[in-house]
Each structure stands twice: as C-alpha cells, then as structure tokens.
Design a protein around this motif. Structure first.
Motif, mmCIF file in Angstrom:
data_model
loop_
_atom_site.group_PDB
_atom_site.id
_atom_site.type_symbol
_atom_site.label_atom_id
_atom_site.label_comp_id
_atom_site.label_asym_id
_atom_site.label_seq_id
_atom_site.Cartn_x
_atom_site.Cartn_y
_atom_site.Cartn_z
ATOM 1 N N GLU A 1 0.812 -1.118 -0.134
ATOM 2 C CA GLU A 1 -0.003 -0.154 -0.180
ATOM 3 C C GLU A 1 0.893 1.371 -0.078
ATOM 4 O O GLU A 1 0.575 2.158 -0.551
ATOM 5 N N LEU A 2 2.007 1.091 0.714
ATOM 6 C CA LEU A 2 2.755 2.487 0.845
ATOM 7 C C LEU A 2 3.642 2.547 -0.726
ATOM 8 O O LEU A 2 3.794 3.548 -0.976
ATOM 9 N N MET A 3 3.833 1.517 -1.084
ATOM 10 C CA MET A 3 4.516 1.606 -2.423
ATOM 11 C C MET A 3 3.537 2.224 -3.440
ATOM 12 O O MET A 3 4.097 2.946 -4.314
ATOM 13 N N GLU A 4 2.465 1.835 -3.504
ATOM 14 C CA GLU A 4 1.177 2.338 -4.316
ATOM 15 C C GLU A 4 1.071 3.727 -4.086
ATOM 16 O O GLU A 4 0.934 4.570 -4.989
ATOM 17 N N MET A 5 1.004 4.336 -2.927
ATOM 18 C CA MET A 5 0.919 5.525 -2.517
ATOM 19 C C MET A 5 2.288 6.419 -3.091
ATOM 20 O O MET A 5 2.024 7.438 -3.728
ATOM 21 N N LEU A 6 3.459 5.710 -2.755
ATOM 22 C CA LEU A 6 4.580 6.472 -3.551
ATOM 23 C C LEU A 6 4.592 6.676 -4.965
ATOM 24 O O LEU A 6 4.850 7.675 -5.382
ATOM 25 N N GLU A 7 4.232 5.648 -5.630
ATOM 26 C CA GLU A 7 4.073 5.663 -7.112
ATOM 27 C C GLU A 7 3.274 6.720 -7.444
ATOM 28 O O GLU A 7 3.314 7.480 -8.371
ATOM 29 N N ILE A 8 1.942 6.918 -6.938
ATOM 30 C CA ILE A 8 0.936 7.910 -7.328
ATOM 31 C C ILE A 8 1.461 9.338 -6.725
ATOM 32 O O ILE A 8 1.462 10.158 -7.787
ATOM 33 N N ILE A 9 2.178 9.360 -5.772
ATOM 34 C CA ILE A 9 2.734 10.879 -5.488
ATOM 35 C C ILE A 9 3.720 10.997 -6.402
ATOM 36 O O ILE A 9 3.624 12.214 -7.035
ATOM 37 N N TYR A 10 4.702 10.074 -6.631
ATOM 38 C CA TYR A 10 5.664 10.612 -7.601
ATOM 39 C C TYR A 10 5.415 10.811 -9.024
ATOM 40 O O TYR A 10 5.796 11.614 -9.431
ATOM 41 N N GLU A 11 4.293 9.974 -9.538
ATOM 42 C CA GLU A 11 3.868 10.181 -11.038
ATOM 43 C C GLU A 11 3.004 11.492 -10.917
ATOM 44 O O GLU A 11 2.480 11.872 -12.046
ATOM 45 N N GLY A 12 2.532 12.245 -9.799
ATOM 46 C CA GLY A 12 1.788 13.170 -9.724
ATOM 47 C C GLY A 12 0.236 13.198 -10.044
ATOM 48 O O GLY A 12 -0.306 14.144 -10.379
ATOM 49 N N GLU A 13 -0.204 12.015 -9.674
ATOM 50 C CA GLU A 13 -1.648 11.834 -10.131
ATOM 51 C C GLU A 13 -2.500 11.900 -8.992
ATOM 52 O O GLU A 13 -2.165 11.860 -7.945
#
Length: 124
Positions: free
Chosen positions: A112-124
């Motif tokens: 879940e943390l990795m998914e949040m990081l990916e979303i934040i990093y991609e700026g979505e």
C-alpha cells in the motif's frame, strides 16, 4: 542569506546553521563561488557566539560545501556533483525513512505504501 535559529530544537545551533546553508547550496539558492557572510557578521545577525559560527563554517568546509580563503572570507565551493548527489540521496532517504516509520506505526503495509509513493511520484 536567511537563517532561522530555533532555541526549542534538539539540534545544536551550529548544526542548524550547517543544515540550512547546505540546503541553500544543494537547492542552488547559493551559487558556486558566491561569498558567505563573515563569521563575525553572521554571529552578530543571529545574536550568537562567533565560536558557534566558526564551528558551522568548519563543518561546511570539512564536508566540501565551502572554501575559506584567509583574509578574503568564505565562499561556496565549486559544485562537486557527486557530493551534491550523495547529499540529495541522503536527504531523500531520511524523508522516506520517516514515511516508512509512520506507515508502520499506522499499520499501512509495504504494498500500500509503494502504491501511494508511485501515485505521489507520478503526480496523479
């Protein structure tokens, strides 16, 4: 150059100065070869001891962020890209460690943390 000192911080004053100047150099706010205030002037502006500013400048010089020329003053060192990159990576790791610690304390799993990081990093 604006440096803020917190008397309530757990960090010693010289370390607060060092951290803020490093941050200004890494961010490009302070450019290579630009002059820094003299130790006496900085001490006077911050209302602290010259010994404290000397310790901060000594640490900055040791770490390769500034160069001191006797009789002329202290200057931002020419950028060592590897050093700057290492500092940036270390800073990112510190922030990520805080995020991981918070996630663990809240019961948030790795995926879940990795998914949040990916979303934040991609700026979505």
């Amino acid at each position: 150059m604006k440096i803020l000192i917190s008397n309530s911080s757990e960090k010693p004053i010289y370390e607060q100065i060092t951290t803020q100047i490093k941050s200004m150099i890494i961010s490009g706010e302070l450019m290579p070869e630009s002059s820094l205030p003299s130790m006496r002037l900085l001490a006077k502006e911050l209302r602290i001891s010259v010994i404290t500013t000397k310790r901060a400048y000594t640490d900055l010089e040791r770490d390769g962020f500034i160069e001191t020329v006797p009789g002329k003053g202290s200057f931002v060192a020419k950028k060592n890209t590897e050093l700057i990159r290492e500092q940036q990576l270390r800073l990112a790791e510190e922030h990520l460690q805080k995020a991981v610690d918070a996630a663990k304390s809240f019961g948030i799993g790795k995926q879940e943390l990795m998914e949040m990081l990916e979303i934040i990093y991609e700026g979505e």
